[in-house]
Design an enzyme around this catalytic site. Structure first.
Site, PDB file in Angstrom:
ATOM      1  N   GLU A  15      23.024  28.859  32.959  1.00 38.33           N
ATOM      2  CA  GLU A  15      21.796  27.367  31.696  1.00 38.33           C
ATOM      3  C   GLU A  15      22.374  27.526  31.030  1.00 38.33           C
ATOM      4  O   GLU A  15      23.102  28.182  29.944  1.00 38.33           O
ATOM      5  CB  GLU A  15      20.585  27.593  31.718  1.00 38.33           C
ATOM      6  CG  GLU A  15      19.897  26.515  31.487  1.00 38.33           C
ATOM      7  CD  GLU A  15      17.623  26.691  31.501  1.00 38.33           C
ATOM      8  OE1 GLU A  15      17.551  28.528  30.999  1.00 38.33           O
ATOM      9  OE2 GLU A  15      17.398  26.137  32.028  1.00 38.33           O
ATOM     10  N   TYR A  43      21.844  18.731  29.673  1.00 33.46           N
ATOM     11  CA  TYR A  43      20.978  19.493  30.406  1.00 33.46           C
ATOM     12  C   TYR A  43      22.428  20.497  31.234  1.00 33.46           C
ATOM     13  O   TYR A  43      22.779  19.345  32.476  1.00 33.46           O
ATOM     14  CB  TYR A  43      20.018  19.935  30.688  1.00 33.46           C
ATOM     15  CG  TYR A  43      19.207  20.951  31.310  1.00 33.46           C
ATOM     16  CD1 TYR A  43      18.366  22.404  31.001  1.00 33.46           C
ATOM     17  CD2 TYR A  43      19.958  21.274  32.511  1.00 33.46           C
ATOM     18  CE1 TYR A  43      18.700  23.164  31.880  1.00 33.46           C
ATOM     19  CE2 TYR A  43      19.270  22.003  33.840  1.00 33.46           C
ATOM     20  CZ  TYR A  43      18.577  22.987  33.629  1.00 33.46           C
ATOM     21  OH  TYR A  43      18.154  24.607  33.708  1.00 33.46           O
TER      22      TYR A  43
END
Lengths: 403, 295
Positions: free
Chosen positions: A213, A125
């Protein structure tokens, strides 16, 4: 301003960020052709069909009335076409869209990046954003990729790392290396991650972004590091410097009334309540919504008419609020400073007369410069408008008209 | 006494000859603010509103001893204007401009660190010390002199609070509009701290909104410093949905800690007098001060 995944990936790629390649399709035939093209390019029959909407949770979301996920793997071009025809034109409901879902008009046909090879694939991530507490940009990253990061933050906060960037010198090479080491990478994969992080941060700075993101960032079985998904949100205040990105705006993703309000320079956010409101100033507008709630109603909208409340803006505001059939009353709350209340009152009267019969009660609270004259003007207009000067009186009137 | 600005403040206006700058400069002069000049690059040497115009802030500091600046420069150039003011030695920089790109403010905020200056804003209504000086865009007549300090992220809500305080028979020492952007020069806690240390401020009104941690930080500081003066608090946006920007660039709920309810809870736990309704601010100030304050 939010970008679609396919737009975000192209922007990232233009700064040297490695991405999962793909081709946008607007109909099933285009999806078929895209899958063939990707096979020619990458050699695999497999492709991923991904619905393009401005909301997360697409992979777990379903198309209304069908047993079809918003993201699905197809084992060949024919299957990709079939999946695309299920998704396109359908309404995708995800955890982020709410029960109404969002209409899908584009799909991204993406290369299969989970192919077998000499090493295991691994998902990470990574996001870039402003850390408001220190007024610096921060890269947030984790070994726990491909899952809900808020859940990771709650259950295993030690697995989330942060790297702040010094605004004076920008992201340094040692920081990119540290990130790659903390993600447990070595050899070629480490080298590729350093490159990925540096390119990603350069893209963030260069595009005046507000949030990136990338979830997941994938280490492929042959040690490439690529962005498999990409959520990019641009800073609205920076768009003036980037007309090319501003042109990527997809207004079909936005509430049509909000788009229309924007054209009148009104700051409007649609909500689900029964009392509309029109206010000058964002803080007072939020406070007015709170007053509505405390008076037994629910706010139907946020609407800031800004500093120049006049007959034109008031009329535009009325028309926008009245488009919402749930509205049972309207509260206008203006604190006249530089703006004179009697002028605003005249604006309300003119707008009311221009629109004709307004079917719901209107409460006008005008305080500040010439408030008494304004109240008199409203009271003597003969219109079905309640007037108030104190905020407390306005709150009581809301309670009264809601009965 | 007061904080940040008073009748001795020598004020210059950056973006002096533009329409916003001109309008508000004349309003400030009318209020009695000591406007000693303005800055518009390329128009130095001319006169505007009977005040000298300078090409640079440095010239204004050198020639008319300016120590306070108010900025009306358009968003794309406003961060540059902040840094110019800081570099020239301006002590209090008040930036009214709304819509400055975040990227520019990250740099400007870093640049002014360690310099002997304080930035208020951007995206704020300014600062007023009633009956002395107004360095902002607020309607001056609403504010009467008194002993209640006001700190707020929002413009019109500041006027609302001041009006209620005045109508309840009290007055304002200094009202500080800190601004509604994600990056601002002076936090809620810093503004509250200034008022806590001001001998003539006897109570403080602290108005916040959804987004960020400033109000919670301020509340914790107030408690850690012994709740020396009563603080009445209100947070706008109890009904705001998560993830949507409510007008102000910084007014967006990002998680479960920056909702209005979460902030109000922390404020209550830290001993602040929190009102649910913005209509109750004046009454609550009157209540906490009891008969203590006459003016």
């Amino acid at each position: 301003m939010n970008l679609h995944e396919y737009q975000a990936k192209q922007v990232l790629k233009s700064f040297g960020v490695a991405i999962q390649e793909g081709i946008v399709a607007e109909n099933p035939n285009q999806a078929h052709a895209a899958a063939i093209k990707l096979k020619d390019q990458f050699g695999s029959d497999f492709v991923v069909v991904k619905a393009q909407i401005h909301a997360g949770g697409r992979g777990k979301g379903t198309i209304m009335g069908k047993e079809q996920r918003g993201v699905a793997v197809a084992k060949n071009a024919d299957k990709a076409k079939e999946i695309a025809s299920n998704i396109l034109g359908g309404t995708l409901v995800t955890i982020q869209t709410g029960p109404k879902g969002k209409l899908v008009s584009k799909v991204l046909i993406a290369q299969d990046v989970y192919y077998p090879g000499s090493s295991q694939t691994k998902e990470f991530y990574m996001s870039v954003m402003l850390d408001r507490t220190v007024s610096k940009n921060v890269i947030i990253y984790s070994t726990e990729g491909g899952m809900d990061i808020e859940h990771v933050a709650e259950t295993t906060p030690h697995l989330i790392h942060k790297e702040h960037v010094d605004p004076r010198v920008g992201l340094q090479a040692f920081q990119a290396r540290k990130i790659a080491f903390n993600l447990g990478l070595s050899g070629e994969a480490h080298k590729q991650m350093v490159k990925f992080v540096q390119a990603l941060y350069k893209a963030y700075e260069s595009t005046d972004s507000a949030m990136f993101e990338i979830n997941p960032v994938l280490k492929t079985s042959d040690d490439k590091i690529i962005a498999v998904d990409a959520k990019v949100s641009l800073d609205d205040n920076g768009l003036v410097r980037h007309p090319d990105y501003a042109a990527l705006r997809d207004t079909s993703e936005e509430d049509p009334t909000e788009v229309e309000a924007g054209e009148h320079n009104l700051n409007y956010v649609k909500l689900d309540g029964n009392v509309g409101c029109m206010v000058n100033g964002a803080g007072l507008a939020m406070a007015t919504m709170d007053i509505i709630k405390l008076s037994g109603g629910e706010p139907a909208n946020f609407l800031d008419v800004g500093g120049g409340a006049n007959a034109t803006t008031v009329e535009a505001g009325f028309r926008i609020i009245l488009k919402d059939p749930n509205v049972k009353a309207i509260l206008i709350n203006i604190f006249g400073g530089i703006v004179r209340c009697d002028r605003v009152a005249q604006g309300v009267v003119d707008a009311y007369n221009n629109i004709g019969n307004i079917p719901v009660p209107i409460i006008v609270r005008l305080q500040g410069t010439n408030a008494a004259e304004a109240k008199k003007l409203i009271d003597e207009s003969g219109l079905k408008v309640y007037s108030a000067i104190q905020l407390k009186e306005a709150a009581e009137l809301v309670r009264k008209v809601l009965g | 006494m007061s904080v940040l600005v008073n009748k001795n403040s020598k004020v210059i206006v950056q973006g002096f000859t533009g329409s916003e700058g001109s309008f508000h400069a004349s309003q400030m002069i009318e209020y009695g603010t000591n406007v000693v000049g303005g800055v518009t690059p390329g128009k130095g040497g001319t006169t505007h509103l009977d005040c000298p115009v300078f090409n640079t802030v440095q010239e204004a500091v050198n020639q008319v001893k300016a120590d306070t600046s108010i900025i009306f420069v358009p968003p794309a150039f406003a961060a540059d204007a902040i840094m110019e003011a800081a570099d020239a030695g301006i002590k209090v920089i008040i930036c009214i401009t709304e819509g400055i790109p975040v990227k520019d403010m990250v740099i400007a905020k870093e640049y002014i660190k360690g310099k002997d200056c304080r930035l208020i804003g951007p995206n704020c209504p300014g600062v007023i010390t009633p009956e002395e000086t107004k360095v902002g865009i607020m309607p001056g007549f609403v504010f009467k002199k008194g002993k209640v300090g006001v700190v707020s992220k929002s413009g019109t809500l500041t006027y609302e609070a001041a009006d209620q305080v005045v109508k309840a028979g009290m007055g304002v020492s200094t009202a500080i509009g800190i601004g509604g952007d994600p990056i601002i020069g002076t936090s809620t806690k810093e503004a509250v701290e200034l008022l806590m240390n001001d001998p003539e401020t006897e109570a403080i009104v602290m108005i916040g909104e959804i987004g960020g941690t400033y109000e919670a930080d301020a509340a914790r500081w107030i408690q850690a410093n012994g709740n020396k003066k009563p603080v009445v608090g209100f947070i706008a946006g109890q009904t705001a949905p998560a993830g949507r920007r409510m007008g102000h660039a910084g007014a967006i709920i990002g998680g479960k800690d920056d909702t209005a309810a979460a902030k109000m809870k922390i404020m209550r736990e830290c001993g602040l007098y929190v009102v649910e309704s913005p209509a109750e601010i004046g009454a609550m100030v009157a209540k906490v001060l009891g008969g203590k304050v006459s003016a």
